[in-house]
Design an enzyme around this catalytic site. Structure first.
Site, PDB file in Angstrom:
ATOM      1  CB  CYS A   1      -0.913   0.019   1.226  1.00  0.00           C
ATOM      2  SG  CYS A   1      -0.024  -0.041   2.801  1.00  0.00           S
TER       3      CYS A   1
ATOM      4  CD  GLU B   1      -4.775  -4.024   4.927  1.00  0.00           C
ATOM      5  OE1 GLU B   1      -4.471  -3.144   5.754  1.00  0.00           O
ATOM      6  OE2 GLU B   1      -3.948  -4.552   4.138  1.00  0.00           O
TER       7      GLU B   1
ATOM      8  NE  ARG C   1      -2.642  -0.962  10.632  1.00  0.00           N
ATOM      9  CZ  ARG C   1      -1.366  -0.602  10.519  1.00  0.00           C
ATOM     10  NH1 ARG C   1      -0.836   0.198  11.428  1.00  0.00           N
ATOM     11  NH2 ARG C   1      -0.628  -1.027   9.516  1.00  0.00           N
TER      12      ARG C   1
ATOM     13  NE  ARG D   1      -3.512   0.182   6.825  1.00  0.00           N
ATOM     14  CZ  ARG D   1      -2.920   1.233   7.365  1.00  0.00           C
ATOM     15  NH1 ARG D   1      -3.628   2.328   7.633  1.00  0.00           N
ATOM     16  NH2 ARG D   1      -1.629   1.217   7.649  1.00  0.00           N
TER      17      ARG D   1
END
Length: 333
Positions: free
Chosen positions: A74, A112, A157, A159
């Site tokens: 990513c 993800e 976090r 995502r």
């Protein structure tokens, strides 16, 4: 019955672990290019990992599976990176995952990535990914989830999670998990009392900026970060987003006021903050590699909750129409 999974860009196995914790998914083939991450993966999983550049692999020579898992790299889309997206060769790794999806035609695809994927290039990057999946027969749902709200893990976090289903009924029966209260405390994942190795501590003898740390780091309820010239306090009482660049310099690792001094989190604590079980094996690697691995990984409890929802959708649909079980011919007792 368990469902067979294939894991691409497997890292240290966080996505695999979350799915396997449901007791109904089993990774039977995985790929990871990074040799150090592969060592950690192989410490914790059976010997089904292929350590090789994904460009060199032929999907037709891999086993048939029900699910493909891919936390494709990513950095090309990260807020912390250069945001080049598909201009960066790492951005094109999605299309390597797509090669496997097209060849294996799994019932479920799970992806993800960083939150910024949604807005990158005015949404064009994400549109390409979504339309590529839809073109090849997948019905797609996606949502941005924060670990502190959906994983009972004290880390801020966010995502994006993308789930694609071949079967429209299974797609319609799938919902992302609902938010849950954060009950896990910082002290549940960070050891404030035990003396750690000296290399984790900041002292006036080692750091010229130590007086600034001493002045600002005053509470065990707060996690801190050194920002070159000042201390940033994360006042939300959770750990800031762990990043892969923790492995490139000690000051990138969050700091705490422990009972034994001001120190950075240990690699084990970073894995704890990602929701890995405390018995997850960490190999004897340089701490820089372990920090990078933790930062690159996923929050396991969030993955597990999504996997449970996928399982519910599969079971609900198959129970209504037992013939659909035949389409899951790769599953096994």
């Amino acid at each position: 019955m368990k469902y067979k999974a294939m894991s691409l860009f497997a890292g240290v196995g966080g996505i695999d672990l979350g799915f396997e914790q449901t007791g109904r998914f089993k990774t039977v083939w995985a790929n990871e290019f990074d040799k150090n991450a592969s060592i950690t993966y192989q410490e914790n999983f059976a010997d089904h990992l292929v350590v090789e550049d994904i460009h060199k692999l032929n999907p037709s020579q891999t086993p048939d599976v029900d699910v493909i898992l891919a936390g494709f790299p990513c950095q090309a889309f990260s807020v912390a990176g250069y945001r080049k997206g598909f201009e960066d060769e790492r951005g094109y790794l999605f299309f390597e995952a797509l090669r496997f999806i097209i060849e294996k035609q799994p019932q479920v695809v799970f992806l993800e990535n960083v939150k910024n994927l949604v807005g990158h290039d005015n949404g064009n990057t994400f549109r390409v990914i979504r339309e590529a999946l839809e073109f090849h027969g997948y019905h797609v749902k996606y949502q941005v989830l924060n670990a502190k709200d959906y994983g009972n893990i004290p880390q801020n976090r966010e995502r994006i999670y993308i789930v694609g289903f071949k079967d429209r009924e299974i797609y319609k029966n799938f919902d992302f998990p609902k938010p849950i209260s954060l009950e896990t405390k910082i002290s549940d994942v960070i050891d404030f009392s035990t003396k750690q190795e000296e290399r984790y501590y900041y002292t006036k003898d080692k750091q010229t900026f130590y007086p600034l740390l001493e002045e600002a780091i005053t509470s065990q309820e707060t996690i801190y970060q050194w920002r070159r010239k000042y201390v940033r306090a994360n006042k939300s009482n959770v750990v800031p987003t762990l990043t892969a660049n923790m492995g490139t310099g000690g000051h990138n690792v969050p700091l705490i006021l422990s009972d034994t001094g001001i120190r950075k989190l240990t690699p084990r604590e970073c894995f704890n903050v990602q929701g890995f079980p405390k018995d997850y094996k960490l190999p004897d690697l340089a701490v820089s590699h372990l920090y990078k691995q933790a930062g690159n990984s996923v929050v396991v409890p969030v993955i597990k909750r999504i996997a449970e929802q996928i399982l519910l959708a599969l079971e609900e649909t198959n129970n209504k129409n037992p013939k659909k079980n035949k389409s899951l011919g790769n599953s096994f007792p």
